[in-house]
Each structure stands twice: as structure tokens, then as C-alpha cells.
Design an enzyme around this catalytic site. Structure first.
Site, PDB file in Angstrom:
ATOM      1  N   CYS A 143      39.594 -38.984 -23.867  1.00 12.32           N
ATOM      2  CA  CYS A 143      40.005 -40.029 -22.924  1.00 12.32           C
ATOM      3  C   CYS A 143      41.280 -40.667 -23.437  1.00 12.32           C
ATOM      4  O   CYS A 143      41.405 -40.932 -24.638  1.00 12.32           O
ATOM      5  CB  CYS A 143      38.888 -41.074 -22.807  1.00 12.32           C
ATOM      6  N   GLU A 189      36.218 -39.962 -14.642  1.00 11.16           N
ATOM      7  CA  GLU A 189      37.177 -40.921 -14.073  1.00 11.16           C
ATOM      8  C   GLU A 189      36.459 -42.045 -13.331  1.00 11.16           C
ATOM      9  O   GLU A 189      36.836 -43.217 -13.449  1.00 11.16           O
ATOM     10  CB  GLU A 189      38.158 -40.226 -13.133  1.00 11.16           C
TER      11      GLU A 189
HETATM   12 NI    NI Z   1      39.056 -41.623 -19.600  1.00 12.20          NI
END
Ligand code: NI
Length: 177
Positions: free
Chosen positions: A100, A143
Site C-alpha cells: 500500500c 481500495e
Molecule cells: Ni492502499
């Protein structure tokens, strides 16, 4: 437009439940998406959620293209997804590595639903309704978690499979979400 700073884990703004978008095809929404695209490309990410640049709205973008170094990698179409709803199609879970942009330099093994339907709008308010599986389903779930204040480490079950990317995967150039 502009490459924006990506908030990193520990910033309380990443933990908010983001607000729904009420108006589509506005200059403000187009500007936000331009900044999100510029930021995602600059960091070579696979996806980005508006809360990651400090914008408290239910907007995500993602897309994964063919890469000569990983010819077998699954691709995901470039997508703008607003006010998304994800519905798992069954109970099947699949574990795989995730990274991420808000947790830079790390990777963890995360369970996700293998098969999901997702619905939402694009930036013009047109309906998106797709049934997907595998990597595409994983990227969408990652997401959309950002819109509810969830970062992937919160979903890790086995912390022996969480670590620094360069130690776990020496020499590999992996994308973050
Ligand atoms: Ni992320």
C-alpha cells in the site's frame, strides 16, 4: 495537475469513514481525479483512494497494465469508482501479498474474497457494475477498504507474513496499492 503527498499509516485521516460524492462531472471532481492519477503514476501504484491524499470522499482509482517483467501478471482495467458497493459472491477467501502506498516498503499476506460484484459510478455518474475475481477483486477490496478507514495490515491474520518488501522479495520491483 499535481502530485500530492500520500498520507502514511498512523495519520488519523486514513481512519475516517469517507463521505459519499453527491455531484458528478464537476470541475472539483475532475481536479481530484487528475491529482489522484498523477500521484498514482508518479509512485507507480496499482490503485489510490481519495483519503490517501487527505480527501474525505468515496472515490478510488485503480488499474494494472501488462508489464514486460511480469508477463503472466493479471491486468486490471483503468477504473474510476465512486460511492462503491462490494458484494461477495460466495464465502471463498484467497490469501495473497499486498502492499500500500500508505504503508511504504512493506508487504503482508491478506485474505480477500475471491469473487465479488462491485457497483458504483464513474466520474460522470454512469453506473459501473462488474463481477470479478482474483487479483482484480483483491485490488477493488483493498481500495474500497480505504474508504472505511481500513488499511491492509488490519486484515493480516499471520504476522509472520508481514515484512519489508526488499527483505521478503529481494530484487523485485512490486507495485503498491
Ligand atoms: Ni492502499
Amino acid at each position: 495537475m499535481a502530485i500530492r503527498d500520500v498520507l502514511r499509516m498512523g495519520d488519523a485521516r486514513l481512519l475516517r469513514h469517507a463521505q459519499k460524492v453527491g455531484q458528478f462531472a464537476t470541475p472539483q471532481l475532475f481536479d481530484l481525479l487528475a491529482d489522484m492519477r498523477d500521484t498514482m503514476r508518479a509512485l507507480d501504484g496499482a490503485g489510490l483512494a481519495a483519503p490517501q491524499i487527505g480527501v474525505d470522499l468515496r472515490v478510488v482509482i485503480f488499474g494494472v497494465h501488462a508489464n514486460a517483467r511480469y508477463p503472466d501478471a493479471e491486468t486490471v482495467p483503468d477504473t474510476v469508482l465512486i460511492n462503491p458497493v462490494i458484494t461477495p459472491l460466495d464465502d471463498a477467501l484467497e490469501e495473497d501479498w499486498e502492499g500500500c502506498l500508505s504503508v511504504p516498503g512493506m508487504r503482508g499476506m491478506v485474505p480477500r474474497y475471491r469473487n465479488v460484484r462491485y457497483q458504483g459510478m464513474d466520474e460522470y455518474g454512469a453506473l459501473i457494475d462488474r463481477t470479478v475475481s482474483g487479483f482484480h477483486a483483491r485490488v477493488v477490496q483493498h481500495e474500497c477498504d480505504h474508504l472505511d478507514g481500513i488499511l491492509y495490515p488490519m486484515r493480516i491474520r499471520d504476522f509472520s507474513r508481514f515484512g519489508f518488501t526488499d527483505i521478503l522479495f529481494p530484487g523485485r520491483d512490486l507495485q503498491d496499492e
